[in-house]
Structures are given as structure tokens and as C-alpha cells.
Enzyme design. Structure first.
Site, PDB file in Angstrom:
ATOM      1  N   CYS A 172       7.001   5.475  20.895  1.00  7.79           N
ATOM      2  CA  CYS A 172       7.982   5.905  22.159  1.00  7.79           C
ATOM      3  C   CYS A 172       9.217   6.477  21.294  1.00  7.79           C
ATOM      4  O   CYS A 172       9.883   5.571  20.267  1.00  7.79           O
ATOM      5  CB  CYS A 172       8.349   4.672  22.900  1.00  7.79           C
ATOM      6  SG  CYS A 172       8.594   5.103  24.630  1.00  7.79           S
TER       7      CYS A 172
ATOM      8  N   THR B  38       9.807  -7.289 -11.997  1.00  5.72           N
ATOM      9  CA  THR B  38       9.056  -8.497 -12.220  1.00  5.72           C
ATOM     10  C   THR B  38       7.776  -8.746 -11.412  1.00  5.72           C
ATOM     11  O   THR B  38       8.117  -8.549 -10.252  1.00  5.72           O
ATOM     12  CB  THR B  38       9.930  -9.700 -12.359  1.00  5.72           C
ATOM     13  OG1 THR B  38      11.093  -9.590 -13.032  1.00  5.72           O
ATOM     14  CG2 THR B  38       9.043 -11.214 -12.372  1.00  5.72           C
TER      15      THR B  38
ATOM     16  N   ASN C  29      -6.597   5.056   9.881  1.00  3.65           N
ATOM     17  CA  ASN C  29      -5.986   3.850  10.647  1.00  3.65           C
ATOM     18  C   ASN C  29      -6.150   3.968  11.934  1.00  3.65           C
ATOM     19  O   ASN C  29      -6.421   2.899  12.842  1.00  3.65           O
ATOM     20  CB  ASN C  29      -4.550   3.397   9.897  1.00  3.65           C
ATOM     21  CG  ASN C  29      -3.677   4.528  10.028  1.00  3.65           C
ATOM     22  OD1 ASN C  29      -4.039   5.715   9.248  1.00  3.65           O
ATOM     23  ND2 ASN C  29      -2.786   4.571  10.603  1.00  3.65           N
TER      24      ASN C  29
ATOM     25  N   GLN D  66      -7.319   1.043   4.669  1.00  2.00           N
ATOM     26  CA  GLN D  66      -8.237   0.581   5.676  1.00  2.00           C
ATOM     27  C   GLN D  66      -9.572   0.455   5.444  1.00  2.00           C
ATOM     28  O   GLN D  66     -10.232  -0.351   6.366  1.00  2.00           O
ATOM     29  CB  GLN D  66      -8.013   1.553   6.966  1.00  2.00           C
ATOM     30  CG  GLN D  66      -6.630   1.744   7.636  1.00  2.00           C
ATOM     31  CD  GLN D  66      -6.301   0.623   8.376  1.00  2.00           C
ATOM     32  OE1 GLN D  66      -7.258  -0.156   8.997  1.00  2.00           O
ATOM     33  NE2 GLN D  66      -5.158   0.445   8.741  1.00  2.00           N
TER      34      GLN D  66
ATOM     35  N   GLY E 194       0.864  -1.147   0.074  1.00  2.00           N
ATOM     36  CA  GLY E 194      -0.146   0.178  -0.083  1.00  2.00           C
ATOM     37  C   GLY E 194       0.884   1.287  -0.017  1.00  2.00           C
ATOM     38  O   GLY E 194       0.622   2.330  -0.731  1.00  2.00           O
TER      39      GLY E 194
HETATM   40  C1  PLP Z   1      -4.088   3.883   6.010  1.00  3.86           C
HETATM   41  C2  PLP Z   1      -2.859   3.130   5.522  1.00  3.86           C
HETATM   42  N1  PLP Z   1      -2.184   3.558   4.482  1.00  3.86           N
HETATM   43  C3  PLP Z   1      -0.837   2.833   4.041  1.00  3.86           C
HETATM   44  C4  PLP Z   1      -0.597   1.838   4.849  1.00  3.86           C
HETATM   45  C5  PLP Z   1       0.405   0.976   4.418  1.00  3.86           C
HETATM   46  O1  PLP Z   1       0.452  -0.220   3.567  1.00  3.86           O
HETATM   47  P1  PLP Z   1       1.298  -1.318   3.645  1.00  3.86           P
HETATM   48  O2  PLP Z   1       1.624  -1.750   4.859  1.00  3.86           O
HETATM   49  O3  PLP Z   1       0.955  -2.316   2.542  1.00  3.86           O
HETATM   50  O4  PLP Z   1       2.715  -0.522   3.047  1.00  3.86           O
HETATM   51  C6  PLP Z   1      -1.047   1.429   6.031  1.00  3.86           C
HETATM   52  C7  PLP Z   1      -0.908   0.296   6.812  1.00  3.86           C
HETATM   53  O5  PLP Z   1      -0.989   0.211   8.080  1.00  3.86           O
HETATM   54  C8  PLP Z   1      -2.297   2.180   6.310  1.00  3.86           C
HETATM   55  O6  PLP Z   1      -2.951   1.697   7.469  1.00  3.86           O
END
Ligand code: PLP
Length: 392
Positions: free
Chosen positions: A332, A244, A158, A186, A75
Site C-alpha cells: 500500500c 566486530t 520469496n 528462501q 541476507g
Molecule cells: C529472497 C530474499 N532475499 C533477501 C532477503 C533479506 O534477508 P534479511 O532479512 O536477512 O536482510 C529476504 C528477506 O525477506 C528474502 O526473502
């Protein structure tokens, strides 16, 4: 450790286990159908055909064309490709220099936009959010300038689970002729995702958030959207994402997305009931506790709280000792607890935000898991408050 037997996992916004049906669907693509999808021989063609079938499955779920799907390695990579790709394409054609976003984006977006500003000279406006983490579409409309190239706003947060008013935001971007990128990492498997309904031009997903494998994501790119590749190399994925292709991963992502969509409505209703019982139970049994994020417009599986005067990470460790896995938004740094930037942007003061806790439900959870949290959490919070500051 086998977490399923003795452990109650309640951290599904961090990651999910891979669905056994997904494992099964991926199995042939490790050693049997192992060809490079770019090769013209029979093993290569078999891999290419599986890849295109996976793309079609994704397109069916998203209501888009297969050619609008680019598989990526995460992501994070999909968000990077969307933002760098759109910004650099605008730079190339002299179309503009300004990006609109929010202060509560995941770092995959926040740090990418920050780097585009610091190293590449783009201007960035971060539209504020309210105390629930919601963006007002009127504020976005006011932030868009003639030189704005892209608006990037996550579909759901998130940390606090707030879902943004996507239809209103998309309409404004379309009316103003500005690209609309959303991080839907999310939201996938939890909310309807059709980019056409929301006027979304660029949308990032990640398979491991919806019971697919880690290390594979995708970017939806609306037809005719100019993108400069964020990394350079070969001509894979129509020249937009060299490297790839991870065929097994793409098959896993597509299978997981299809399964998630099939179950989405019933599973969301089930989890919403559990979530609401959890929220009601926590707020009624723990003094100086509050819900963070929007009370209604939130992800169905997501409950997040702040407890005044304690550290969220201590609660996480104590729950872990009880066999319950959750997370805290506070980080932290060099031994010092740091309040979450998301909660800070929502105006939540540090004496509350340091004590943040996120509980995110999934397929394997039921009422007994929620009741177990409600049994063990209040005495943990009470104990931590009683021995403050020595034992935190
Ligand atoms: C809102 C959001 N965007 C992007 C990501 C990143 O995704 P990935 O873990 O596949 O890099 C996360 C992962 O926690 C996420 O919660």
C-alpha cells in the site's frame, strides 16, 4: 503476545521462530564467552575458536571450505557485498561493466543492481520470466556479453515460491566465464544448497529464515573470487567484511543450518503434502482464484494465490482477526494498493495481482492449520467481493 498459543502462524517466508536448540547453543556467547574474536588474549581466543567452529559447521553443510564463508549482518548485506564487491572488483581490474539479473529479485538484489547502474554506470540486463516466474537458461545465455561480469538470479522467489533451474544456469555462467551469484535466502533449509553442484560463485543466506536469529547472514564466496569490500573498516572476515563479528549470531546461524539440513528431506516431504492439500482446497473452494508461481518447481512450504477483484491486504487483515498470520505481495503506497512487481513481471494483470496472498508453512504447522485456513478463507473472500469497493 505469545503467538504460539492462540495464533496460527503461516508466514515462515517472512521469518521463523528461533529453534530452542539454537537459543541454547548461543547462550554462552552473550556474557560468558564474550571476547572479541580479534583479541589475542584467552577470552578473545575462546570467541575466535567458537567462530571458526561455526564456520566449519556451515562449510560442512554447504560442502565448501571454511575460508569461503563470510558472516554478515543479514541476507540483505550478503547480497550487497556479493554484487557491489564483484562489480567494484571488475571495475578495478577493467574486466567489464555489465550485470545480468531478473525483474523478480528481492530488493536486496534489485535495488543494489539499480544503484550500481544509476550511480556507478554499470549496465544491467533484466532477463524476463515466464507466467510461472521461471527464467529460461537460454535467455540468460543470450543476455551474456563479452563485458558481463556477474549473473545474479535468486534460487527461489520469496513471493511466489518458484525455484529456478540452478544447474542449467550455473553451467552457462561457468562456460561463459561469468560469476554466478544467487540469493538463496528462501531456499536455505528447504532445498539442497551445495554451491559446487550448481557452479555458484556467490551465495547469500539469512539465519532468520531457517529458525536462526535475526540480524545474521552469510555470503559464500568461491575461492579465488575477487571482491572489493562493500563497507570499509578493520580486517575482520579476511578483510572482506569489516566490523566486530557477532559470534553468538554466527554460532546460532551454524546450529540452525545444521539442524535444518538434518531435517530437510523429511520436513520438506511433510510440508509438501500440507501445501498441496492447501492449494487443492483453495482452488476448488474459491471461484476466480489461481495459484501464482510454478505448480511443480516451487518451495515445499510455499503456497501463493491471487483472488480476482479484491485486495490481498484486506484478506490478510481478516485472517489476522481470525488468528491466522499470512502475507500479501501487494503493497500500500499512500493509501493506494500497488500491485507486486514480481506478479507484474509474470504478466499477471492488476485485477488479479492486487488480490495476492502468500501462505508459508513451518515446523509447528499440521493438517489442522491447513483445514482452519480452508474453513475461514472462502467466506472472507466472498464477503470482500460482496461489499466491494466500500469495505476494502
Ligand atoms: C529472497 C530474499 N532475499 C533477501 C532477503 C533479506 O534477508 P534479511 O532479512 O536477512 O536482510 C529476504 C528477506 O525477506 C528474502 O526473502
Amino acid at each position: 503476545m505469545n503467538t504460539s498459543e492462540h495464533y496460527t502462524y503461516l508466514d515462515h517466508s517472512a521469518t521463523t521462530p528461533v529453534d530452542p536448540q539454537v537459543v541454547e547453543a548461543m547462550a554462552p556467547y552473550w556474557s560468558d564467552i564474550f571476547g572479541n574474536s580479534e583479541s589475542s588474549h584467552i577470552p578473545g581466543q575462546a570467541a575466535a575458536s567458537a567462530l571458526e567452529q561455526a564456520r566449519q559447521t556451515v562449510a560442512d553443510v554447504l560442502g565448501c571450505r571454511p575460508a569461503e564463508i563470510i558472516f554478515t549482518g543479514s541476507g540483505t548485506e550478503a547480497d550487497n557485498l556479493a554484487l557491489r564487491g564483484a562489480a567494484w572488483a571488475a571495475r578495478q581490474s577493467g574486466r567489464g561493466n555489465h550485470i545480468v539479473t531478473t525483474p523478480i529479485e528481492h530488493n536486496a538484489v534489485g535495488h543494489t543492481v539499480g544503484q550500481l547502474r544509476d550511480l556507478f554506470g554499470f549496465e544491467v540486463t533484466r532477463v524476463p520470466v515466464d507466467e510461472h516466474g521461471s527464467v529460461d537458461p537460454d535467455d540468460v545465455a543470450a543476455a551474456i556479453r563479452p563485458d558481463t561480469i556477474v549473473v545474479s538470479i535468486m534460487m527461489a522467489n520469496n513471493e511466489v515460491g518458484t525455484v529456478q533451474p540452478m544447474v542449467g544456469l550455473g553451467r552457462i555462467c561457468r562456460e561463459r566465464g561469468v560469476l554466478f551469484h544467487t540469493d538463496a535466502v528462501q531456499a536455505a533449509g528447504r532445498l539442497p544448497l551445495e554451491p559446487g553442484d550448481m557452479n555458484v560463485d556467490l551465495m547469500a543466506l539469512s539465519a532468520h529464515k531457517f529458525y536462526g536469529p535475526k540480524g545474521v547472514g552469510l555470503l559464500y564466496v568461491r575461492r579465488d573470487t575477487s571482491l572489493v569490500p562493500a563497507i570499509t573498516g578493520g580486517g575482520h572476515e579476511r578483510g572482506r567484511r569489516p566490523g566486530t563479528v557477532n559470534v553468538a549470531g554466527a554460532v546460532g546461524l551454524a546450529t540452525a543450518l545444521r539442524l535444518a539440513e538434518e531435517k530437510r528431506v523429511t520436513e520438506a516431504a511433510r510440508l509438501r503434502r500440507l501445501r498441496d492439500r492447501l492449494i487443492e482446497g483453495v482452488l476448488s473452494s474459491i471461484t476466480e482464484s489461481r495459484l501464482t508461481g510454478h505448480p511443480q518447481h516451487r518451495l515445499p512450504h510455499h503456497a501463493s494465490f491471487a483472488f480476482r477483484g479484491i485486495e490481498g491486504e484486506s484478506v490478510v487483515l481478516n485472517l489476522d482477526l481470525e488468528g491466522i498470520g499470512v502475507s500479501s505481495g501487494a503493497a500500500c503506497t499512500e493509501g493506494e494498493p500497488e500491485p507486486s512487481f514480481v506478479l507484474a513481471a509474470m504478466g499477471i494483470p492488476p485485477e488479479w495481482s492486487l488480490g495476492s496472498l502468500r501462505v508459508t508453512l513451518g515446523h509447528a504447522n499440521d493438517e489442522s492449520d491447513v483445514e482452519r485456513v480452508l474453513e475461514v478463507l472462502p467466506p472472507i473472500v466472498e464477503r470482500l467481493r460482496a461489499c466491494r469497493p466500500t469495505c476494502q
